[in-house]
Design a protein around this motif. Structure first.
Motif, short mmCIF file in Angstrom:
data_model
loop_
_atom_site.label_atom_id
_atom_site.label_comp_id
_atom_site.label_asym_id
_atom_site.label_seq_id
_atom_site.Cartn_x
_atom_site.Cartn_y
_atom_site.Cartn_z
N ALA A 1 11.90 -1.38 3.80
CA ALA A 1 11.91 -0.50 4.98
C ALA A 1 10.69 -0.76 5.86
O ALA A 1 10.79 -0.84 7.09
CB ALA A 1 11.94 0.96 4.53
N LEU A 2 9.52 -0.90 5.23
CA LEU A 2 8.30 -1.17 5.99
C LEU A 2 8.35 -2.53 6.67
O LEU A 2 7.94 -2.68 7.83
CB LEU A 2 7.08 -1.08 5.08
N THR B 1 8.42 -5.61 11.45
CA THR B 1 8.97 -6.79 12.13
C THR B 1 9.51 -6.41 13.49
O THR B 1 9.33 -7.14 14.48
CB THR B 1 10.07 -7.43 11.27
N ARG B 2 10.17 -5.24 13.58
CA ARG B 2 10.67 -4.77 14.88
C ARG B 2 9.54 -4.55 15.87
O ARG B 2 9.73 -4.65 17.08
CB ARG B 2 11.46 -3.47 14.70
N GLU C 1 4.39 -10.63 5.32
CA GLU C 1 4.57 -11.27 4.03
C GLU C 1 4.46 -10.20 2.96
O GLU C 1 3.47 -9.46 2.92
CB GLU C 1 3.53 -12.36 3.78
N HIS C 2 5.47 -10.11 2.10
CA HIS C 2 5.50 -9.08 1.06
C HIS C 2 5.02 -9.66 -0.27
O HIS C 2 5.46 -10.73 -0.68
CB HIS C 2 6.91 -8.51 0.90
N ALA C 3 4.13 -8.92 -0.92
CA ALA C 3 3.69 -9.27 -2.26
C ALA C 3 3.85 -8.02 -3.13
O ALA C 3 3.37 -6.95 -2.78
CB ALA C 3 2.23 -9.72 -2.26
N SER D 1 4.51 8.72 8.53
CA SER D 1 5.44 8.28 9.57
C SER D 1 5.02 6.92 10.09
O SER D 1 3.84 6.54 10.01
CB SER D 1 5.45 9.28 10.74
N MET D 2 5.98 6.17 10.63
CA MET D 2 5.64 4.87 11.21
C MET D 2 4.75 5.02 12.43
O MET D 2 3.93 4.14 12.72
CB MET D 2 6.92 4.11 11.59
#
Length: 218
Positions: free
Chosen positions: A15-16, A21-22, A28-30, A101-102
């Motif tokens: 989700a993050l 990205t939007r 990059e996810h770790a 919240s974002m």
């Protein structure tokens, strides 16, 4: 701008990653300490302090040891005051407690990136192709002829010149010049158009479709 997202919950990470990205970031996810330590260089790390193969506080210390310029935001469910204080003392620039919240996260990302940019040493003179910039005097010459720019035009040119030949995302320009990525992107286009006209050669500042702009290095 590259973000390293260190999060072991794959649903939260997905989700993050989608939300960031939007907003124009490369993510990059770790999911582990080991993966985070092997990740490519980034501008900012979003760091969960509870990870399956180690303590996120140790990872935070190591990331800070590697780079004093890296922005680090601890993103965790640990909301006690002692946890927040510890996170800041081990090298995090900010601390966000889940759930969040974002809008809040975006504001904190922008604030950390602004501080990191201002802390980085700035060259006094930058030359990119025919463009010569005196950062201290805030003057610009092209082919040795001085060009009169507005404050915003100068700041846009400087944002591009810091990464000569590289595609600079619109959000990076917005953050450098306006201090936020929430500004109208059309504003950037208008100022770029004016900047090109004053530089006298529209090819000096190239449009990189779908990303942003590039200051030609030759």
């Amino acid at each position: 701008m590259r973000i390293l997202l260190v999060e072991d919950d794959h649903r939260v990470a997905a989700a993050l990653t989608a939300a960031l990205t939007r907003r124009g970031y490369q993510v990059e996810h770790a999911a582990t300490v080991a993966a985070a330590l092997c990740a490519a260089p980034c501008d900012l790390a979003l760091l969960d302090l509870t990870l399956p193969d180690g303590d996120g506080t140790d990872l935070c210390r190591e990331l800070r040891r590697r780079s004093s310029q890296l922005g680090i935001i601890a993103v965790t469910a640990r909301g006690e005051e002692r946890d927040r204080v510890l996170g800041l003392r081990i090298g995090a620039d900010d601390y966000v407690v889940k759930p969040f919240s974002m809008v809040e996260l975006q504001a904190r990302i922008e604030a950390v990136l602004r501080r990191a940019a201002h802390a980085a040493p700035e060259r006094n003179r930058i030359e990119v192709g025919p463009v010569q910039i005196d950062v201290a005097a805030r003057t610009v010459r092209i082919h040795a002829q001085e060009v009169m720019l507005t404050r915003k035009e100068f700041d846009i040119l400087l944002s591009l010149a810091r990464q000569p030949g590289a595609a600079v995302p619109r959000d990076r320009i917005l953050l450098d010049v306006w201090g936020t990525t929430f500004a109208d992107r059309h504003t950037v286009e208008v100022h770029i158009g004016s900047l090109r006209g004053k530089l006298g050669d529209p090819r000096v500042v190239e449009t990189v479709r779908g990303i942003g702009y590039r200051l030609r290095n030759g």
